[in-house]
Scaffold this active site. Structure first.
Site, mmCIF file in Angstrom:
data_model
loop_
_atom_site.group_PDB
_atom_site.id
_atom_site.type_symbol
_atom_site.label_atom_id
_atom_site.label_comp_id
_atom_site.label_asym_id
_atom_site.label_seq_id
_atom_site.Cartn_x
_atom_site.Cartn_y
_atom_site.Cartn_z
ATOM 1 N N ASN A 133 -17.159 70.950 15.632
ATOM 2 C CA ASN A 133 -18.561 70.719 15.222
ATOM 3 C C ASN A 133 -19.539 70.054 16.117
ATOM 4 O O ASN A 133 -18.876 69.878 17.397
ATOM 5 C CB ASN A 133 -18.758 70.044 13.892
ATOM 6 C CG ASN A 133 -18.158 68.703 13.641
ATOM 7 O OD1 ASN A 133 -18.563 67.853 14.643
ATOM 8 N ND2 ASN A 133 -16.995 68.222 13.183
ATOM 9 N N LYS A 158 -1.566 83.622 21.127
ATOM 10 C CA LYS A 158 -3.160 83.778 21.096
ATOM 11 C C LYS A 158 -3.210 85.279 20.266
ATOM 12 O O LYS A 158 -2.642 86.214 20.645
ATOM 13 C CB LYS A 158 -3.468 84.022 22.550
ATOM 14 C CG LYS A 158 -4.979 84.371 22.878
ATOM 15 C CD LYS A 158 -5.490 84.522 23.984
ATOM 16 C CE LYS A 158 -6.994 85.176 24.298
ATOM 17 N NZ LYS A 158 -7.013 85.794 25.266
ATOM 18 N N LYS A 209 -17.861 58.434 -3.102
ATOM 19 C CA LYS A 209 -16.692 58.016 -1.886
ATOM 20 C C LYS A 209 -16.184 56.496 -2.520
ATOM 21 O O LYS A 209 -15.412 56.117 -1.782
ATOM 22 C CB LYS A 209 -17.344 57.719 -0.732
ATOM 23 C CG LYS A 209 -17.743 59.184 -0.112
ATOM 24 C CD LYS A 209 -16.643 59.882 0.651
ATOM 25 C CE LYS A 209 -16.935 61.316 1.138
ATOM 26 N NZ LYS A 209 -16.204 62.015 1.845
HETATM 27 O O1 C5P Z 1 -17.964 64.248 1.715
HETATM 28 P P1 C5P Z 1 -18.768 64.165 3.190
HETATM 29 O O2 C5P Z 1 -17.797 65.017 4.307
HETATM 30 O O3 C5P Z 1 -20.128 64.410 3.385
HETATM 31 O O4 C5P Z 1 -18.380 62.682 3.467
HETATM 32 C C1 C5P Z 1 -18.809 61.732 4.950
HETATM 33 C C2 C5P Z 1 -17.984 60.909 5.141
HETATM 34 O O5 C5P Z 1 -16.484 61.056 5.015
HETATM 35 C C3 C5P Z 1 -17.742 60.097 6.571
HETATM 36 O O6 C5P Z 1 -17.846 59.078 6.431
HETATM 37 C C4 C5P Z 1 -16.640 61.039 6.982
HETATM 38 O O7 C5P Z 1 -16.260 60.435 8.188
HETATM 39 C C5 C5P Z 1 -15.939 60.900 5.818
HETATM 40 N N1 C5P Z 1 -14.818 62.029 5.878
HETATM 41 C C6 C5P Z 1 -13.461 61.609 5.897
HETATM 42 N N2 C5P Z 1 -12.620 62.577 5.886
HETATM 43 C C7 C5P Z 1 -12.834 63.747 5.452
HETATM 44 C C8 C5P Z 1 -14.190 64.278 5.299
HETATM 45 C C9 C5P Z 1 -15.154 63.168 5.491
HETATM 46 O O8 C5P Z 1 -13.198 60.444 6.070
HETATM 47 N N3 C5P Z 1 -11.965 64.938 5.506
#
Ligand code: C5P
Length: 397
Positions: free
Chosen positions: A211, A290, A344
């Site tokens: 990304n 590949k 979260k």
């Molecule tokens: O749910 P979302 O991806 O929008 O949440 C973003 C937050 O969760 C950010 O702090 C990101 O670093 C963390 N995150 C994580 N592991 C993941 C996805 C997101 O720690 N697999």
């Protein structure tokens, strides 16, 4: 600007590293400082006062008996309204003078005459044997006892052809150390772990899914936390950024590697900040070789599997650090940010205003906690990082 409004007296003592003081002067000025240069007689043999005057924009002082100062007390006048003295390069001889209060020229006299509380930072620069000599070791210890900050020296090839510790640290490192010296130590004694950057999920050995996260916000936070006195561990996805000074960096590629690195280092941390843009899914059927186009032109069928949510897992630990999440929201940030904080299960969630911030130097943040939200208006990411670290420190104590 990191040094806006700061007045620095830059002292040069004799050494070949004087050529680096020219670049340091420019760097300090670019960071917002005004710089008054004072040189010892020996320093003028390595670089001219004309060069240093042109770069600093102020006449250079070299002489204790300089009639340009109205009361002829340069050692007093030059030190009464400054924020710090930086001696770069600082020779072995000059270290001795500082350690013993010798004042037999303008620079050593003004160091002794500086008002109590004016920081003195020195960047030692000398031959490896001189640096390792017990006499220099004694002087370095005395200076540290007196509260003088020793910036370096660095180690490596020396102008004399020998190798080892003693070379002056690079101007960019000295600039960082000067900036750090002005930061309040809000996180002294604290350990802080953070993730930053994108992740990269392989499709085959040469292709992958990633990304647009540049890592700039996470790296700025790592730097601000370190400069606030924290011991910082940065778990970073692939970025093009330089690791901030004195930050331990664990480079990773995939979300699984980031997860493993965080879990291996989370014990004993006081703060965890999840800044990384972690891929939500990885390719379940990634190819070990590949992928080739076939004659029929069929596209490969990728299957996805969910990655672990690193933040949620850390937040669920029985002895969890103070957890801070990030969210990039393009709309309804206020409702979405508050909801995401609860989902979260973290005490603080930081919303970026829109995904446009990816890769940019500027950002704007909204902090959500149990009391509501606080907006940090648009600014460069380093300024915002300092503000966010201050907010985290306030909530920790
Ligand atoms: O749910 P979302 O991806 O929008 O949440 C973003 C937050 O969760 C950010 O702090 C990101 O670093 C963390 N995150 C994580 N592991 C993941 C996805 C997101 O720690 N697999």
């Amino acid at each position: 600007m990191d040094l806006a409004g700061k007045k620095i007296l830059l002292g040069l003592s004799g050494g070949i590293a004087c050529y680096k003081a020219a670049e340091l002067t420019r760097a300090l000025i670019k960071a917002g400082a005004s710089v008054q240069v004072v040189m010892t007689d020996a320093a003028t043999h390595f670089i001219t006062p004309v060069t240093m005057q042109a770069l600093s924009g102020h006449p250079v002082h070299t002489d204790q008996w300089d009639a340009r100062i109205a009361n002829n007390m340069a050692h007093i006048d030059l030190t009464r309204s400054i924020d710090a003295i930086v001696i770069a390069p600082c020779s072995a001889d000059f270290m001795f003078k500082l350690a013993h209060g010798v004042c037999d020229d303008l620079l050593s006299t003004l160091c002794l005459a500086r008002p109590a509380g004016t920081p003195l930072l020195i960047a030692p620069a000398m031959n490896v044997e001189m640096w390792q000599n017990p006499a220099t070791r004694r002087n370095a210890a005395l200076l540290q006892q007196d509260g003088v900050a020793l910036l370096g020296p660095g180690s490596g090839d020396q102008a004399c052809g020998e190798t080892g510790p003693g070379r002056m640290r690079e101007p960019a490192q000295l600039l960082e150390a000067v900036i750090a010296s002005f930061q309040p130590k809000l996180l002294a004694g604290k350990r802080l772990l953070l993730t930053a950057g994108p992740t990269f999920e392989a499709i085959d050995p040469v292709r992958g899914i990633t990304n647009l996260s540049s890592g700039k916000m996470g790296y700025a936070l790592a730097r601000a936390a370190q400069q606030a006195g924290a011991e910082v561990t940065l778990v970073s996805g692939p970025t093009a950024l330089a690791v901030p000074d004195h930050v331990r960096c664990i480079p990773v590629q995939t979300a699984l590697q980031m997860h493993a690195a965080v879990m291996a280092h989370v014990a004993g941390q006081d703060v965890f900040i999840a800044v990384a843009a972690v891929a939500d899914w990885r390719v379940a059927n990634a190819s070990a070789t590949k992928l080739k186009k076939n004659d029929a032109g069929d596209a490969p069928q990728l299957q996805f599997i969910a990655n672990p949510d690193i933040l949620a897992e850390v937040a669920a630990l029985p002895q969890r650090p103070y957890c801070v999440g990030f969210a990039a929201e393009s709309d309804h940030l206020e409702q979405n940010g508050a909801a995401k904080r609860l989902k979260k299960n973290v005490p603080l969630l930081v919303g970026n205003i829109g995904p446009d911030t990816f890769g940019q130097d500027n950002n704007a943040l909204v902090l959500f906690d149990e009391h509501g939200y606080l907006s940090l208006p648009p600014a460069d990411k380093h300024t915002l990082a300092r503000k966010l670290i201050a907010e985290i420190a306030r909530r920790l104590h």
